[in-house]
Design a protein around this motif. Sequence first.
Motif, PDB file in Angstrom:
ATOM      1  N   THR A 103     -33.721   8.676  -5.638  1.00 41.61           N
ATOM      2  CA  THR A 103     -33.292   9.422  -4.456  1.00 41.61           C
ATOM      3  C   THR A 103     -32.338  10.537  -4.871  1.00 41.61           C
ATOM      4  OG1 THR A 103     -33.566   7.354  -3.243  1.00 41.61           O
ATOM      5  CG2 THR A 103     -32.514   9.145  -2.072  1.00 41.61           C
ATOM      6  N   GLY A 104     -32.896  11.579  -5.464  1.00 44.81           N
ATOM      7  CA  GLY A 104     -32.082  12.665  -5.988  1.00 44.81           C
ATOM      8  C   GLY A 104     -31.421  12.242  -7.285  1.00 44.81           C
ATOM      9  N   ALA A 105     -30.604  13.135  -7.841  1.00 44.27           N
ATOM     10  CA  ALA A 105     -29.926  12.866  -9.107  1.00 44.27           C
ATOM     11  C   ALA A 105     -28.633  12.079  -8.857  1.00 44.27           C
ATOM     12  CB  ALA A 105     -29.635  14.189  -9.811  1.00 44.27           C
ATOM     13  N   ILE A 106     -27.902  11.808  -9.926  1.00 46.85           N
ATOM     14  CA  ILE A 106     -26.725  10.928  -9.857  1.00 46.85           C
ATOM     15  C   ILE A 106     -25.735  11.348  -8.754  1.00 46.85           C
ATOM     16  CG2 ILE A 106     -24.734  10.032 -11.152  1.00 46.85           C
ATOM     17  CD1 ILE A 106     -27.405   8.987 -12.216  1.00 46.85           C
ATOM     18  N   ALA A 107     -25.399  12.636  -8.694  1.00 46.41           N
ATOM     19  CA  ALA A 107     -24.406  13.069  -7.704  1.00 46.41           C
ATOM     20  C   ALA A 107     -24.900  12.774  -6.288  1.00 46.41           C
ATOM     21  CB  ALA A 107     -24.091  14.561  -7.868  1.00 46.41           C
ATOM     22  N   ASN A 108     -26.196  12.905  -6.075  1.00 48.43           N
ATOM     23  CA  ASN A 108     -26.766  12.606  -4.760  1.00 48.43           C
ATOM     24  C   ASN A 108     -26.730  11.104  -4.484  1.00 48.43           C
ATOM     25  OD1 ASN A 108     -28.131  14.143  -2.534  1.00 48.43           O
ATOM     26  ND2 ASN A 108     -29.637  12.526  -2.854  1.00 48.43           N
ATOM     27  N   GLN A 109     -27.022  10.320  -5.508  1.00 45.25           N
ATOM     28  CA  GLN A 109     -27.016   8.860  -5.343  1.00 45.25           C
ATOM     29  C   GLN A 109     -25.607   8.328  -5.098  1.00 45.25           C
ATOM     30  OE1 GLN A 109     -29.009   7.121  -8.741  1.00 45.25           O
ATOM     31  NE2 GLN A 109     -30.645   8.628  -8.607  1.00 45.25           N
ATOM     32  N   ASN A 110     -24.596   9.043  -5.603  1.00 45.57           N
ATOM     33  CA  ASN A 110     -23.214   8.606  -5.394  1.00 45.57           C
ATOM     34  C   ASN A 110     -22.760   8.807  -3.953  1.00 45.57           C
ATOM     35  OD1 ASN A 110     -22.762   7.766  -8.015  1.00 45.57           O
ATOM     36  ND2 ASN A 110     -21.872   9.713  -8.688  1.00 45.57           N
ATOM     37  N   ARG A 111     -23.411   9.688  -3.217  1.00 44.20           N
ATOM     38  CA  ARG A 111     -23.004  10.004  -1.843  1.00 44.20           C
ATOM     39  C   ARG A 111     -24.005   9.525  -0.797  1.00 44.20           C
ATOM     40  NH1 ARG A 111     -18.196  11.735  -0.035  1.00 44.20           N
ATOM     41  NH2 ARG A 111     -19.284  12.920   1.572  1.00 44.20           N
TER      42      ARG A 111
END
Lengths: 291, 158
Positions: A103-111
């Motif tokens: 679901t998107g890259a790491i920064a996207n998964q963090n939010r």
Amino acid sequence: MRSDVTEYELSAPATLQEMLSLLAAEPGKYTPIAGGTELMVALGVGRLQSRSLLSLQHFQELRFLREEDGHVVIGANTTFTDLRRSALIAEHLPLLAQSASWTGAIANQNRGTLGGNIVNASPAADNPPVLLVYGASITLISASGMRTLDYNDFHLGYKKTQLRADELVHSVRIPLAYQGYRQYIRKVGTRNALAISKIALAGIARTEGTRIAEIRLGAASLTDRPIRCLAAEKALTGASLAADSLEATLQAGRAALAMEAKPIDDIRSTARYRSAVAENLLEEFLRSLAE
Amino acid sequence: MSKVQFLLNGQQQSVEVPPMKRLLDVLREDLRLTGTKEGCGEGECGACAVLMNGELVNSCLIPALQAEGTRLCTIEGVSTDGHLHPIQQCFLERGGAQCGICTPGMILATHQLLDKYPNPTMEQIQEGLGGNLCRCTGYMRIFESVQEAAALNPLAGK
Ligand SMILES: Cc1cc2nc3c(=O)[nH]c(=O)nc-3n(C[C@H](O)[C@H](O)[C@H](O)COP(=O)(O)OP(=O)(O)OC[C@H]3O[C@@H](n4cnc5c(N)ncnc54)[C@H](O)[C@@H]3O)c2cc1C
Ligand code: FES
Ligand code: FES
């Protein structure tokens, strides 16, 4: 064109109860915002309709992941990173760990949150097909209480769901019942993991000898909403994977899936391409069952 | 307007801003920290990445109000006492930075990556930096810089 941020209001109610009361007092006035990975993009391109937002991102009581009477219950504010870090998910619900990692890259998964993915209700969203094959139920909360629906009944049409304007998603609940099932997921996009999918298929199946005893299939981008592929499931239940009948089983599965595919044409792909790729993914899953 | 307070690069900050103002703009305009860059403004490129409570996030997608009470680290907070952080040093020496627009985000993404995997495989490097686009380097020098930084183990003992 970029929006003028001074035209937007955002507040963070002190408690979940306070937020639910605000939603109940003027249903439709406020848009909830969790991780913002959908709404802030809309703001950026001038497409954020609602001028009044309420943040629910700080409600820790919606960010949990626990085991409860043979089920795992996942709060709406759970991020994709939370899902990927959970040993419970990795062990029992590997397809959800996989879809979260896409679901998107790491920064996207963090939010980004599971609740936001569900409510945004894009037909291309990565996690709903997995929730569908795992037989999830969804619990909604409002000032007047909670209600629980079969997740299969939640999506009504293109970006239309059962969620009322005074409700929030509270959690999803999944039975821990899939030990011994063969599990499959594949997403086809332009830049694999990061791009929004053109098509995705998730499946679980239980075999008895060379026979398919049970099979569930969920797809993204195959129709105007995330779906269980019930026609293909029906055509394949009881079908044989033995060498002399495999081709017939593959054909039956492909034909049934083609019947229920009503993909949309959009900037990411055409309907014909999506339908053909979905059939190929199904065939790949079925061949893996035969091995 | 809302009053928003957070810990930025180790210092307590308080700003008076529209609550939906992007954290990226708060950093660049209100706090004059222009190390954090804007590429796409849509969460796709990672040029605006910062660490929020130790996790990599894209500041173009965060409304100012949601930064309330958080701990933020921008590229300005990565070096200490005027000395480049080993990750920065490796990017410098290995040609991991050319025009520099993607570099702050790349370095913070590397920071989070090495926090999680002190000895990352190539696959882990590619995933960890997968949300950061670079128009200049062709990525190989960036990956080499990350490998070099891992070999120096900059986060050991942290
Ligand atoms: C660069 C990028 C890449 C992406 N890649 C993917 C991808 O590969 N696959 C994919 O599926 N998605 C992808 N997304 C979309 C997005 O990250 C996900 O849909 C994410 O799950 C949204 O969650 P959020 O909390 O950030 O949502 P928000 O933007 O906060 O909210 C989204 C919607 O959900 C509503 N909402 C949120 N929480 C609740 C709740 N508890 N109750 C009721 N309503 C609620 C909001 O009102 C809004 O309508 C991507 C986004 C970006 C920016
Ligand atoms: S500017 Fe934020 S991700 Fe591109
Ligand atoms: S160095 Fe120019 S974009 Fe990466």
